[in-house]
Every structure is written in structure tokens, then in C-alpha cells.
Write an enzyme that holds these catalytic residues in place. Structure first.
Site, mmCIF file in Angstrom:
data_model
loop_
_atom_site.group_PDB
_atom_site.id
_atom_site.type_symbol
_atom_site.label_atom_id
_atom_site.label_comp_id
_atom_site.label_asym_id
_atom_site.label_seq_id
_atom_site.Cartn_x
_atom_site.Cartn_y
_atom_site.Cartn_z
ATOM 1 N N HIS A 52 24.752 -120.754 -54.025
ATOM 2 C CA HIS A 52 25.823 -119.762 -53.978
ATOM 3 C C HIS A 52 26.252 -119.472 -52.546
ATOM 4 O O HIS A 52 27.434 -119.229 -52.279
ATOM 5 C CB HIS A 52 25.352 -118.478 -54.658
ATOM 6 N N LYS A 94 42.233 -116.071 -52.100
ATOM 7 C CA LYS A 94 40.966 -116.754 -52.392
ATOM 8 C C LYS A 94 40.604 -116.539 -53.857
ATOM 9 O O LYS A 94 41.072 -115.584 -54.492
ATOM 10 C CB LYS A 94 39.846 -116.215 -51.496
ATOM 11 N N HIS A 98 32.137 -114.831 -60.879
ATOM 12 C CA HIS A 98 31.056 -113.898 -61.192
ATOM 13 C C HIS A 98 30.554 -114.226 -62.596
ATOM 14 O O HIS A 98 30.530 -113.380 -63.481
ATOM 15 C CB HIS A 98 31.531 -112.448 -61.082
ATOM 16 N N ASN A 99 30.139 -115.483 -62.750
ATOM 17 C CA ASN A 99 29.811 -116.011 -64.070
ATOM 18 C C ASN A 99 28.501 -115.476 -64.632
ATOM 19 O O ASN A 99 28.469 -114.904 -65.722
ATOM 20 C CB ASN A 99 29.755 -117.540 -64.012
ATOM 21 N N GLN A 243 25.326 -106.092 -59.916
ATOM 22 C CA GLN A 243 25.744 -104.951 -59.121
ATOM 23 C C GLN A 243 26.514 -103.937 -59.962
ATOM 24 O O GLN A 243 27.016 -104.258 -61.023
ATOM 25 C CB GLN A 243 26.633 -105.435 -57.965
ATOM 26 N N ASP A 271 32.492 -108.516 -45.191
ATOM 27 C CA ASP A 271 32.071 -107.680 -46.316
ATOM 28 C C ASP A 271 30.659 -108.062 -46.726
ATOM 29 O O ASP A 271 30.199 -109.177 -46.474
ATOM 30 C CB ASP A 271 33.033 -107.828 -47.496
#
EC number: 6.3.5.3
Length: 779
Positions: A52, A94, A98-99, A243, A271
Site C-alpha cells: 500500500h 487523483k 479504500h477496498n 478509521q 496529510d
């Protein structure tokens, strides 16, 4: 140096399993550190060496992408790509996935996917102006898939609506391969508001490192490692790795950050997304060729007794890391506090190329920045020289395998009975993968910010008016951008190379269909395990196709995301990989949004035309018709001639620019018949169509799929001018390309003839009922 006495005692095998590291990785870590890592450091390596974060399996393939072009300002390597869209305006965009989080916590997984991609955009100094999404789920006849769809759509809607960014378009498909592993890809666009692009590289030794935003908790700990492993029956135990987002804090963060960036007092920004504080600090240091020291005791926390491991690996949302001018620190903190945000100096830029972490007055981690960011491991794989045998067998399929057509009826191999063409069209329109997605997009606020030109579903691509916050444009002529996300996963599963070529071509075609010029792409590569021969061959073939298609269409790659290990394992340890799904996010520019066109017919008696290429194949192999009507997923997807594709798109854009074309729609899932039906449904008008006969079968004429084909309508008042225009540009001298009239807009009925033979006669009301009520009927 770190004190060896601070090294934790831990079970190495168990720790490596938790961090998804191998014993070879551990030995390499020891070599890099010249000592054994403690447990905190091992966790940092675990997330930073995950697929990732470091693309350890895909990096060699990504390096072949074309990344430069006349409009490209920032390519891969920063938080998002940036292109010049004219009039001194810069577009930031972009796509991210978030699979895995969405599979186990669909609402929060999808919501935080939106939040994360928005932060990538405004971190560059851009105001987010639009969100699109590409979603994949298992078939809706399973309650679990319905629950996942409901949760994901609610999460996207909640976060986007609350933060005030319109969700303007997207795509969705249903297939059993996604039942245990749905895909949630989110693309965001932003318009630069700062004088300069805000980059992530740390500068100026001694500059303060400022933490801004929400507090840090234990939510999302290990999220990057979790996203880099397969889903199993026990994955529900990983819910803490998902999250929890707060869109209202995100909204404050957007405004506060843009305000701060405009002062010029922020030197660098990053970020805290995947891998949290570990990744943001390591990447800032590496991108600036410097180091960063951080004191965790200064990090705002929402929970007591957090360990250094938890601080560093937490993926709590709505958090940013800045390097700022020392003399301006108090002014900046005051700005952020005004917005109700935490703003603490937690460290400084240092000269040595290290990330040094302190906690409770002790150094708990000291790692070279290159080991965490630049010089991460690469897993090399051998690529299969030939396609796998199961595909070679499928490629032998041809239309002779289908039953003969008898008296204008076709026997369905799936349902074991015959249907008329009208019945087949209605059945295809009712299939959830083709049917209206209104039940989904009506939950999204697509009009907030008042710059959305077409509502979702009205056009082949989203069109956004580019308007500054303090608009001084007196002429009221606004430029705009168009965006589309596309992938035919069925095609990619049957031929990764041809299927991915088609995805790039279709995304560009959709942008061209609204009158915009395709400029650049971002991509989200959703694949299964690269550790299998077939899995890596699929990934490699797809990447090669992206490179070839983007070069041919002159649409460079500005960045994106790789999501591997998308597969699920049941109680019997049987693995189900997803269909390979390389989602292409294409952006284009349009000089005047008033010239943008939508899909629906405009006026009765307007002419309906078809443009296509003789060299770009069309076939019912690998088609929606073959799958949904005959129950077969087989055959080789059609080959697309990219030069003809480029010519057809350019021809259409010029015809739009010259005010001839009043509607257009690309021919994709379901073929020509479904494209015509969709235009009728959206306009509540009919069409009278006469088509040439295919040498073999009429269903080929109606339902075949391929590239380079677009239907468009010409203003009935400009027929003579249009005819003269075609003669002037000598369109038919292009031996590979055809442009022909196939009918005209009528009222209430879709009538199709093939060589004077009536094929279908369906009321627009009946078409609309089937199309609009399919997905909603499941809920």
C-alpha cells in the site's frame, strides 16, 4: 543513536506475522539499521514496506508509464497530479482506493476514503471541487452484498455532503467475484487557490514541524498493512484497523489549510493518510533530502496511555503535518485554533537523513529516511510468456456457439426459452450493471458549490465549471473540466491487455462525448495477489496496456493507486480473486462550458448519426449480452485501434465545437441498442432507426461491443450545413472510419429496423420503467 536497552522484548515470528513482513525483510531491516529493530521500529517498517505504501510488487511496472506532457505540471511522486487547464488555472486530481476497510466497515470505510482523497487534493493548495467514485459489489441477490452497497453509498454520501464537495459521477458494476471483496475507489478534483503548488519536501534545517487537525487515537492502527493483505473469514476482527472520520473537522481543515497556504508561511505539507505519522514524516524528510525529529509527547491525543507504536501507526483522520517558517509559527497556530483545530509544534527539520522519534523523554525510533521511503524493497516476479490455458480456451469461442435466430426470436442459453429483440433489450436494461444508478446518486449532493453543469446520469462525463471563489469574470464565459472513471472488468478478466486498452479509450471517449479534450489520467489498479503467476501476469499486462494507450491518446499518467491482494478466503480456505479492475480516471478541459453537451436527444426530427472504425473490432464475444442473456462469460474482447479511436474522438469534438452536435453518447455495455435506449430514456423521446444487416446475425448488429463508436444527434435546422461540413473535411476519405446517418429522433417509441425488417418497437415509457426501477427494486 538509539539506546539498545530501549528495544522491546517481543516474539519475532508473531511480530512479523502482524506486520506482514518476511524473515528476509527482517534481515534486511537489521542490515539497514546495523542492529535489531525494536517493536516500534518494526511496526514502522511493516507499514512503510507494505504494498500500500511502497508498491513493492508493482513499482517496476509503474515506471513504464508516460508521465510528461505539455499540460503536466506535477506528475507521480507528490500527493496528487497537477495539470494546466488554461486561463492561469491549475487542476489537481487523483484517485485512491479504500477496498479492505469498506469490506468490514462499509460506512466508515467509504466515508474515510472520501476524506483521504480530499486531503490529497487540498494538501497541494487546491480547493476540492468534485468527487467521483468507481464501485464494485457482488450480485444483489445476496443480502450481504445489498448491505455492503447500502453502507458504502451512505458513507460516501455522508462525508461528501457534509464537507460540501459535490459527488458528480462515477460507475458501478456487480459480479460475484466481488462478493467477499468489494471495491471502493474515489477520485477527487481540485482547483488550485494558492500562487504556488504546495509540495511535500521538508526544507530549512531547524524549521518547526507542525501537527494540525484532529486528535490521534487508536483507530486505524495498522491500516496500511491491513490494506496490503487478503481478506479472510477472520477479517472482521480487524475492525479497529478501519478509521473513523469527521467531515465537519475536514471542512474546517480545508478552509484553515488553504488560508494558511496563501500566507506563504507553510514550507511543506503532507496529510496523514496511510501509515499516519510514520509515512507523513518519512516522506516529507525523504522528499526534502533531510531528516525530521518528532516528540510524541507533544502530539494531541484523544486516548490515554498510548504507546509509541500506536501514535506512529494510528490512521486517525483529518490530520496534517507541516513544515513552517519559524518566525510565523504563532500566527499559523492562531489561524488553525480559530477554526477549532489542534495545532502543536511536535518536532523540527534536522540535517541528518533520519526520522528520529522520542516518547517519554527517550528515543524510541531512529531510522534512515531512505529505508522508509526511497530505498524500499522491490519484489521481482517472472512474467508468464503466454496467456494462461483457461483464457486461450475461452478465446476460441465464437458466435457459432450460439443458437440460430428463429423468426426474430433468440433462444436464451441461460433461461432455456426464446425471447424477442424487444424483450432482450428490456432484460438488459433491467440488469443492475446497465440499469440506472439513480437510487445511488440521488443520495449524493451533486449541486453544492453550484458549478456542476450536468447532473449525474445526464452525460457521459461529469462537467465542472471552473470559477474562482472571488469571481471577477465579467464576460460570464467559463472554462471547465470534464472527468470520467471507467473500467469494463469483464473484458479485463478475459484479456487484461485488451480490456485495459478499452478502459483508457472509453474514459477518453466519455470525456470527448461532452466536448472536452482528454488531457491526463490517474489510475487505480485493483488486482488480486501478485504472488501467483496469473495474478502478476494480469497486473503486468494491464500496466503495459495503460502505457501503450496513454502514449497513443497523449494522456499521460499523473499518479494513482495500487490495491493488490483483493481476494477473499472462505472457511474452507478457498480463495476467490476479484476480476482485475484497473479503473481509469480521465480528466479533460473545455474552453466554454456552454458548449458542453449531454446524452439525451434534444428535438424531434434531429438526425441520429453513428461514427466508428472498421479497424476497431465489434463482437458479441465478452459482451454484456452474452453474459446477461446467455449466461456465458467467454470469448476474447475486441481489439481497439487507438489511432482510429483518437480520430473519432477528435472528429466529434470538432463537430461539437462547430455547433452541429446537440447530443452524444458512447456505445459501451449492451451495444448500440442499449445506447439508443438510454438516449430515449433520458430525453423522454423516441428514435426511428434503420441499420445495415450483419452478414451473420442480427443480434451482432444490436448488442455487439467494441471501441471507437459514438452515436450523436445533429440539429435538424443544420442538416444542409452539416452535409457541407462533411464534404469539406472529407470524412469518408478516411478509409478506416465511417460516419453515417442511422435515423432520427421521434416521439414516444424506439423503433429499430435492420434491412427493412422490423426488429423492435418499444415505448419510451416501458424502457424507462425497466431502466429506472431495477436497483431500487432490491431495497
Amino acid at each position: 543513536m538509539i539506546n539498545p536497552d530501549n528495544n522491546d522484548l517481543y516474539d519475532l515470528n508473531e511480530a512479523l506475522k502482524v506486520e506482514n513482513l518476511t524473515i528476509n525483510d527482517y534481515e534486511e531491516i537489521c542490515k539497514r539499521l546495523k542492529r535489531k529493530p525494536n517493536r516500534t521500529e518494526l511496526g514502522m517498517f511493516g507499514v512503510m514496506w507494505s504494498e500500500h505504501c511502497c508498491y513493492r510488487n508493482s513499482k517496476p511496472l509503474l515506471s513504464n508509464f508516460p508521465t510528461k506532457g505539455k499540460n503536466i505540471l506535477v506528475g507521480p511522486g507528490e500527493n496528487a497530479g497537477v495539470i494546466d487547464v488554461g486561463n492561469n488555472q491549475k487542476l489537481v486530481f487523483k484517485i485512491e482506493s479504500h477496498n479492505h476497510p469498506s469490506a468490514i466497515e462499509p460506512f466508515q470505510g467509504a466515508a474515510t476514503g472520501v476524506g483521504g482523497i480530499l486531503r490529497d487534493i487540498f494538501t497541494m493548495g487546491a480547493r476540492p471541487i468534485a468527487v467521483l467514485n468507481s464501485l464494485r459489489f457482488g450480485n444483489l441477490d445476496k443480502t450481504s452484498n445489498m448491505d455492503l452497497l447500502r453502507g458504502v453509498v451512505s458513507g460516501i454520501a455522508h462525508y461528501g455532503n457534509c464537507v460540501g464537495v459535490p459527488t458528480v459521477g462515477g460507475e458501478i458494476d456487480f459480479d460475484d467475484s466481488y462478493s467477499g471483496n468489494p471495491l471502493v475507489n474515489v477520485m477527487a478534483l481540485g482547483l488550485l487557490e494558492t500562487n504556488e503548488i504546495v509540495c511535500s519536501g521538508a526544507k530549512n534545517v531547524g524549521s518547526p514541524v507542525l501537527y494540525v487537525g484532529n486528535t490521534t487515537g487508536r483507530d486505524g492502527v495498522g491500516g496500511a498493512s491491513f490494506a496490503s493483505s487478503e481478506l479472510t473469514i477472520t477479517s472482521l476482527d480487524d475492525r479497529p484497523a478501519v478509521q473513523v472520520g469527521d467531515p465537519f473537522i475536514e471542512k474546517s481543515l480545508i478552509e484553515a489549510c488553504l488560508d494558511a497556504f496563501k500566507t506563504g508561511d507553510v514550507i511543506a505539507a503532507q496529510d496523514m493518510g496511510a501509515a499516519g505519522l510514520t509515512c507523513s514524516s518519512a516522506e516529507m524528510a525523504a522528499n526534502g533530502n533531510l531528516g525530521i525529529s518528532i516528540d510524541l509527547d507533544l502530539v494531541p491525543s484523544r486516548e490515554d496511555n498510548m504507546s509509541s507504536y500506536q501514535y506512529l501507526l494510528s490512521e486517525s483522520q483529518e490530520r496534517m503535518l507541516f513544515v513552517v517558517k519559524e518566525e510565523k509559527i504563532n500566527n499559523l497556530i492562531e489561524k488553525f485554533n480559530k477554526w477549532g483545530l489542534y495545532a502543536n509544534v511536535i518536532g523540527e527539520v534536522i540535517e541528518t537523513n533520519e526520522v528520529i522519534i522520542s516518547h517519554k523523554r527517550k528515543i524510541v525510533a531512529q531510522i534512515p529516511t531512505s529505508a522508509l521511503s526511497d530505498d524500499t524493497p522491490v519484489n521481482l516476479h517472472n512474467v508468464m510468456k503466454n496467456p494462461p490455458n483457461y483464457l486461450l480456451k475461452k478465446w476460441k469461442w465464437n458466435e457459432n456457439n450460439l443458437p440460430e435466430i428463429n423468426e426474430q426470436k433468440i433462444f436464451s442459453l441461460k433461461e432455456n426459452k426464446s425471447f424477442s429483440y424487444s424483450e432482450i433489450i428490456l432484460k438488459l436494461l433491467a440488469n443492475p450493471s446497465i440499469a440506472s444508478k439513480r437510487w445511488i446518486y440521488k443520495q449524493y449532493d451533486s449541486q453544492v458549490q453550484a458549478n456542476t453543469v450536468f447532473k449525474p446520469g445526464e452525460s457521459d462525463a461529469a462537467v465542472i465549471r471552473l470559477r474562482e471563489q472571488n469571481e471577477k469574470n465579467k464576460s460570464k464565459v467559463f472554462s471547465g473540466v470534464a472527468a470520467s472513471v471507467d473500467c469494463n472488468s469483464r473484458w479485463v478478466s478475459l484479456d487484461p491487455f485488451r480490456g485495459t486498452i478499452a478502459a483508457v479509450a472509453e474514459s477518453a471517449r466519455n470525456v470527448s462525448c461532452v466536448g472536452a479534450e482528454p488531457v491526463a489520467i490517474t489510475n487505480n489498479l485493483n488486482f488480486s495477489s501478485p504472488e501467483t503467476e496469473i495474478g502478476y501476469w494480469q497486473l503486468s499486462s494491464s500496466c503495459n496496456a495503460i502505457s501503450e494507450a496513454c502514449k497513443a491518446l497523449e494522456t499521460p499518467v499523473t499518479g494513482g493507486n495500487v490495491s493488490l491482494y483483493n481476494e477473499s478466503k472462505n472457511r474452507d480456505n478457498e480463495i476467490t480473486p476479484i476480476n482485475p479492475t484497473p479503473v481509469i480516471g480521465m480528466v479533460g478541459k473545455i474552453d466554454n462550458v456552454e458548449k458542453a453537451i449531454s446524452t439525451e436527444w434534444k428535438n424531434i426530427n434531429d438526425q441520429i448519426w453513428l461514427i466508428g472504425s472498421h479497424k476497431s473490432e465489434t463482437t458479441i464475444a465478452a459482451s454484456s449480452y452474452l453474459e446477461y442473456f446467455h449466461g456465458e462469460i467467454t470469448g476474447r474482447p475486441p481489439k481497439i485501434d487507438l489511432q482510429d479511436e483518437k480520430f473519432c474522438q477528435s472528429f466529434l469534438r470538432n463537430a461539437i465545437l462547430n455547433n452541429f452536435v446537440v447530443s452524444s453518447h458512447d456505445i459501451s455495455d449492451g451495444g448500440l441498442a442499449i445506447a439508443l435506449a438510454e438516449c430515449c430514456i433520458l430525453s423522454a423521446k423516441g428514435a426511428t432507426i434503420e441499420l445495415e444487416k450483419d452478414l451473420n446475425r442480427d443480434d451482432n448488429v444490436l448488442f455487439s461491443e467494441g471501441g471507437s463508436r459514438i452515436i450523436f444527434s445533429i440539429d435538424k435546422m443544420k442538416e444542409k450545413e452539416w452535409s457541407n461540413y462533411l464534404k469539406k473535411i472529407q470524412i469518408n476519405s478516411q478509409s478506416n472510419v465511417y460516419v453515417k446517418k442511422i435515423g432520427y429522433v421521434s416521439s414516444e417509441i424506439l423503433k429499430i429496423k435492420i434491412q427493412d425488417k422490423n426488429i423492435c418497437d418499444i415505448s419510451v415509457e416501458e424502457l424507462t420503467e425497466k431502466f429506472n426501477n431495477s436497483i431500487s427494486g432490491y431495497f
